[in-house]
Design an enzyme around this catalytic site. Sequence first.
Site, PDB file in Angstrom:
ATOM      1  N   GLU A 200      82.399 112.374  44.618  1.00  0.00           N
ATOM      2  CA  GLU A 200      82.560 112.569  43.179  1.00  0.00           C
ATOM      3  C   GLU A 200      83.878 113.252  42.839  1.00  0.00           C
ATOM      4  O   GLU A 200      84.560 112.864  41.886  1.00  0.00           O
ATOM      5  CB  GLU A 200      81.379 113.371  42.608  1.00  0.00           C
ATOM      6  CG  GLU A 200      80.076 112.592  42.502  1.00  0.00           C
ATOM      7  CD  GLU A 200      79.282 112.488  43.798  1.00  0.00           C
ATOM      8  OE1 GLU A 200      79.740 113.043  44.827  1.00  0.00           O
ATOM      9  OE2 GLU A 200      78.199 111.882  43.798  1.00  0.00           O
TER      10      GLU A 200
ATOM     11  N   HIS B 215      67.933 117.013  39.479  1.00  0.00           N
ATOM     12  CA  HIS B 215      68.156 115.693  38.878  1.00  0.00           C
ATOM     13  C   HIS B 215      67.775 115.629  37.407  1.00  0.00           C
ATOM     14  O   HIS B 215      67.593 114.534  36.879  1.00  0.00           O
ATOM     15  CB  HIS B 215      67.366 114.623  39.647  1.00  0.00           C
ATOM     16  CG  HIS B 215      68.028 114.181  40.915  1.00  0.00           C
ATOM     17  ND1 HIS B 215      68.317 115.030  41.943  1.00  0.00           N
ATOM     18  CD2 HIS B 215      68.461 112.964  41.325  1.00  0.00           C
ATOM     19  CE1 HIS B 215      68.884 114.344  42.932  1.00  0.00           C
ATOM     20  NE2 HIS B 215      68.984 113.104  42.581  1.00  0.00           N
TER      21      HIS B 215
HETATM   22  C1  TPP Z   1      76.055 114.136  45.078  1.00  0.00           C
HETATM   23  C2  TPP Z   1      75.153 112.989  44.911  1.00  0.00           C
HETATM   24  N1  TPP Z   1      75.655 111.815  44.510  1.00  0.00           N
HETATM   25  C3  TPP Z   1      74.843 110.751  44.369  1.00  0.00           C
HETATM   26  C4  TPP Z   1      73.507 110.851  44.619  1.00  0.00           C
HETATM   27  C5  TPP Z   1      72.582 109.657  44.412  1.00  0.00           C
HETATM   28  N2  TPP Z   1      72.033 109.235  45.671  1.00  0.00           N
HETATM   29  C6  TPP Z   1      70.808 109.600  46.087  1.00  0.00           C
HETATM   30  S1  TPP Z   1      70.432 109.005  47.587  1.00  0.00           S
HETATM   31  C7  TPP Z   1      71.897 108.166  47.683  1.00  0.00           C
HETATM   32  C8  TPP Z   1      72.205 107.290  48.855  1.00  0.00           C
HETATM   33  C9  TPP Z   1      72.709 108.035  49.981  1.00  0.00           C
HETATM   34  O1  TPP Z   1      72.913 107.204  51.062  1.00  0.00           O
HETATM   35  P1  TPP Z   1      72.811 107.776  52.514  1.00  0.00           P
HETATM   36  O2  TPP Z   1      73.432 109.127  52.565  1.00  0.00           O
HETATM   37  O3  TPP Z   1      73.353 106.758  53.427  1.00  0.00           O
HETATM   38  O4  TPP Z   1      71.258 107.988  52.758  1.00  0.00           O
HETATM   39  P2  TPP Z   1      70.113 106.903  52.794  1.00  0.00           P
HETATM   40  O5  TPP Z   1      69.540 106.829  51.421  1.00  0.00           O
HETATM   41  O6  TPP Z   1      70.711 105.618  53.219  1.00  0.00           O
HETATM   42  O7  TPP Z   1      69.130 107.415  53.764  1.00  0.00           O
HETATM   43  C10 TPP Z   1      72.659 108.406  46.570  1.00  0.00           C
HETATM   44  C11 TPP Z   1      73.987 107.843  46.335  1.00  0.00           C
HETATM   45  C12 TPP Z   1      73.022 112.097  45.024  1.00  0.00           C
HETATM   46  N3  TPP Z   1      71.733 112.318  45.289  1.00  0.00           N
HETATM   47  N4  TPP Z   1      73.865 113.137  45.177  1.00  0.00           N
END
Ligand code: TPP
Lengths: 321, 321, 352, 352
Positions: free
Chosen positions: C60, C129
């Site tokens: 971000e 959230h």
């Molecule tokens: C700082 C932040 N940005 C965006 C999000 C939204 N978000 C929640 S889970 C996720 C995916 C994350 O992917 P990864 O770290 O690969 O974990 P996975 O869900 O694949 O296990 C995102 C973008 C968040 N929770 N926190």
Amino acid sequence: MVDLINLFESMLRIRMVEETIAEKYSEQEMRCPTHFCLGQEAIPVGVSIHLRKADYVYSGHRSHGHYLAKGGSLKAMISEIYGKQTGCALGRGGSQHLNDLDAGFIASAPILGGTIPIAVGSVYSINSNVNDRVSVVYFGDGATEEGVFHEALNFASVKKLPVIFVCENNLYSVHSSFDVRQPKDRNISDIGPAHKIPSFRGNGNDIEEVMEIAGNAINTARDGGGPFLLEFMTYRWLEHCGPNEDLHLSYRTKEEMDEWLANCPIRLFENKLREKNILSDKIRVEIEEKISDEINSAFEYAKNSPFPDPQTLFNYTYPKN
Amino acid sequence: MVDLINLFESMLRIRMVEETIAEKYSEQEMRCPTHFCLGQEAIPVGVSIHLRKADYVYSGHRSHGHYLAKGGSLKAMISEIYGKQTGCALGRGGSQHLNDLDAGFIASAPILGGTIPIAVGSVYSINSNVNDRVSVVYFGDGATEEGVFHEALNFASVKKLPVIFVCENNLYSVHSSFDVRQPKDRNISDIGPAHKIPSFRGNGNDIEEVMEIAGNAINTARDGGGPFLLEFMTYRWLEHCGPNEDLHLSYRTKEEMDEWLANCPIRLFENKLREKNILSDKIRVEIEEKISDEINSAFEYAKNSPFPDPQTLFNYTYPKN
Amino acid sequence: MRKIKYFEAIHEAHYQSMQADDNVIILGLGVPGPTGIFGTTKGLVDTFGKDRVLDMPSSEQGMTGVALGMTIAGYKPVMIHMRVDFSTLAMDQMVNQVAKWHFMYGGKMNAPIVFRMIIGRGWGQGPQHSQSLQAWFAHIPGFKVIMPTTAYDAKGMLISAIKDNSPVVIFEHRWLYNVDGIVPKDPYEVNLDKAKVMLEGNDITIVATSYMVLEALKAAELLSKHGIKSEVIDIRSIVPLDIDTIYTSVKKTRSLIVADTGTVNFGISAEIISRLIEMDHSLLNNLPKRIGLPFCPSPTSPSLAEKFFPRSKDIILAVCDILELDEKNVLVKESDSKHWHDVPDSSFTGPY
Amino acid sequence: MRKIKYFEAIHEAHYQSMQADDNVIILGLGVPGPTGIFGTTKGLVDTFGKDRVLDMPSSEQGMTGVALGMTIAGYKPVMIHMRVDFSTLAMDQMVNQVAKWHFMYGGKMNAPIVFRMIIGRGWGQGPQHSQSLQAWFAHIPGFKVIMPTTAYDAKGMLISAIKDNSPVVIFEHRWLYNVDGIVPKDPYEVNLDKAKVMLEGNDITIVATSYMVLEALKAAELLSKHGIKSEVIDIRSIVPLDIDTIYTSVKKTRSLIVADTGTVNFGISAEIISRLIEMDHSLLNNLPKRIGLPFCPSPTSPSLAEKFFPRSKDIILAVCDILELDEKNVLVKESDSKHWHDVPDSSFTGPY
Ligand SMILES: Cc1ncc(C[n+]2csc(CCOP(=O)(O)OP(=O)(O)O)c2C)c(N)n1
Ligand SMILES: Cc1ncc(C[n+]2csc(CCOP(=O)(O)OP(=O)(O)O)c2C)c(N)n1
Ligand SMILES: [Mg+2]
Ligand SMILES: [Mg+2]
């Protein structure tokens, strides 16, 4: 010696717990965002087998497996997802905020990368004698894009802290594939060496490989060998958040999914155990029944537990002095 | 062919400008935090020699050299430091917020790491044809500890953008030595490869080495070769912020300082030029006089320029539509 | 007169803005993806390509800096945060660079970036959230801050925001996304500096932001059955704040409720009350009331969320209190305690 | 009765807290260094060692998380930001984790961290180095926010903050650092929830924070020569806010000025005025006034800074306006326009 049946049972337990949550989610009584780890069960089990109760574990949004593998209370977790006062966070946090201090599962939280530096700080010590507690933090491939991940690696390396950074690389961040977010041909395990942190990469669906890599790292860290970064390749079967499949969204192909389903960490291990005659139909059924009973009673407990009293809303804005 | 005398003159000009600022700082008319780059003049000059007017340059708090080497107006810079309306930021920014759009010096700003992602975004293009403008961003070793540095590297690598990340590693962040902040034996140039970015390290006090490394990177990036990370080792002679020496603070030794003073980038180059008979006493004096005149008239201009009218305080909170 | 949903109105604003100006870029994680930020960017990638409808790493802070850099290349980026909570990671770039960019280089630089911040409530979004941080951005000189409530305004204000040379921070409430309204097909602009009187009345002024405007209208409707005529004002624009429209109303009703989606303490309602009192210290005939999130983090459990997130009921109670009515005469008994108010409508079944 | 300077009082509080409790750790870039955060941590490393007086990388976000982690290991970290502006890089950890840490795990976790935020003005600190963001932290449930003004309070409140189980954000103004006051040698605590009447008077209440208290006292002194008796209140604690002490005073004077170090718009003064009006809508006999930073980024040039940063003169003008006095009778003509007001005293010669 590792009890292989235990390992199998531990994976199957995570699987069955998740399947039950998924099944009951449509009842609309679990009213919070819930991220499933179906297909990724080998990693927390293969890591946790090397951990002691006193060791610390941290996670992000997809934390059920990490919590259960570390010994977190199932009842408290299910109750938490149901938003009950008996939940591990007294209903304040939901699926995304598990903790069980007795089990050494300190915290999970959904802001990407958020718990990574916390895991580092928690094994900082002002006593020069080696602290033989290690700290494990799980996170996804997406979380490694947050600057704070790099900041945490750097500090852990400067202070040689016993932190095991475990990346579960499941190729996606929500619906976005790896290559739109990170250099296509880089491994996340490449990032460790830039901070002088030994790093390893392995098949996250092969529990024996996970165990070996994790064991080496954890034992070395425990002996004062400083931090490690581990990358395990794996795959998420369900949608990013929620209990359903999502192939209809077309951000990934059926072929890719099928390949990974065929690579099911539990089936792969089960086959091995059966080949070695360690696992039989009978034992499997016994294990399943035992787990089922535990799950049923956890859900019953959760459902019968009271909701937090609205009058207690303000209770925890500030701690007492 | 590079005009070696020009290079020499360019370094000397930065040196003499800084010395003049230092000398006059005690008059208390330059009322803003001011960071000097005495001892670090070779890097911006060795980099800028490969840059075109249309290329972009960004910097942090220690930016005078970067600005001048890219062709930023001296009058506008001195006026800015004096807080005058004729300053390059109309007096709003001071020493830490230089810009000269005509020269392609886009922005400097003192928050560590702040301009790094900006430099990256500014050469993003939605046209697939190669953009032959490159973007250079200078920062110190301390700034690489900010997560945003890593985020910027990652994105530049994903999009293969023509960005040259130039780290001036002067061993200190204010009074803190490298080893309390970063793994002792890592080079900052180790960080590039983790993001699949080719990286090079060199002696930042040897302008010929800087030129060679920078030229290679800039030309390759310009031809669509993607980003580069360059680390140049150098040393700051004065205190972190302000016009004085600071050996009395004892965070660094006299021996270390003496070694680096002996390694003066200008003297080293001057000796070479004299050996090659390119530079003589006479030429040197001519150059010095020319620079002196320019500096004198810039200071005179700045001192005689009006302060911003207080009534215009609110003029730039929002742009006009 | 065509009716479309709020999220469709945003989509249309994006589409038309991108068509009108090749330099408009949208970026955010999942922006070109199959669900397209709750439908608001869905399919745009097919028309405008993946370089203008840009997926990105979860960085971000860095990507905000990249967006600022893009403005130097002549682009007009729209950056999307699926939850405003994620923008806390970008606060340095937003506050120290973007907001001050025009000022700190003496007007030579512009930062025409639009930040779409999604806020919300319900379904156990929980502590990290479901914040609503408009007060933060409003406190920083350099941002324009808007909160469109209707589908009409969602389209018109987004189009205006994209054209604006200032950085504009838009707060969009998830619970508005499926509400429909009359939205002209052609592109149009809505000013970024005007509040809007949604309902006229003489008895009390209810000033509200975003989703709370709907709750205010609901309250007003019920109150009107009991003879109370509320004037409901949609603030729409937090910075600049159209205090005159609010003042005119309160001057008439002499009674004030401010209902906001954010935390009450040190929130935007305080600014509104202060400005009114600075204009006329005897403006009010009775105590004003602020309605918003109480002073604790957002709880996840529905039993706590029920008390945490204010609804029309809370506005009605406040009106009764101010106007000294017996609330028992006004409030409809709520149907059944098993029915949580943590979904916008019954079509919503989680998980987020 | 010993007099020491504000910065020495902070130093002493650190020293005594670390001596009393082995788990207290101080961290920040340069904390063990030769200048020791403007003297406030100087030499502590010699007594307590470099593991407790901890230098760190410039990784504000990560190191905040590390500090939070340290609390799990039983430590009580004090984290220092040489400018509050740098804490914007740590906003996720501060707001999403630290502030909610106790709540979001149902009271099982604590985050007893002290954040020392240094604010200031003058000598061209400029847009990115002279913000004063107390309103941000005050808006987030979970933080206590304090602004000690006197050397006495600087010591006592820091000691209390370190002992407190909540995260406490302290704002310290650079221009207070060299001001001395009576400070007992022994450790003592000062409550974190009480405002303080610094000067009694019946004509007008001037409520102020931090350095603005000194400007208010200066104004009050001059005004008193003209028969105006100001009551000056040092707010000291922003969260929790001691509104009762303020209310009692305004109830008496019926006239109010709030002077804060931060941006006026959506700042803490608005909360104070709102709370008072929520307690009594006819409390004031005249229009209240807010004094603070106007709505633009901090300019660097002294000619602009002169207008930007409010001083006692501005408070006097406000009092004259409220009480309908002729300001020309009150204001002393300022000596000479070449003398900028951008240094706390003549000993200050830059560069930062
Ligand atoms: C700082 C932040 N940005 C965006 C999000 C939204 N978000 C929640 S889970 C996720 C995916 C994350 O992917 P990864 O770290 O690969 O974990 P996975 O869900 O694949 O296990 C995102 C973008 C968040 N929770 N926190
Ligand atoms: C985000 C942030 N944190 C801290 C500071 C304070 N600060 C200003 S310059 C500086 C030193 C930076 O060191 P380095 O990047 O190596 O540059 P150098 O001064 O050595 O040229 C620091 C810590 C800052 N400006 N921004
Ligand atoms: Mg993933
Ligand atoms: Mg340095």
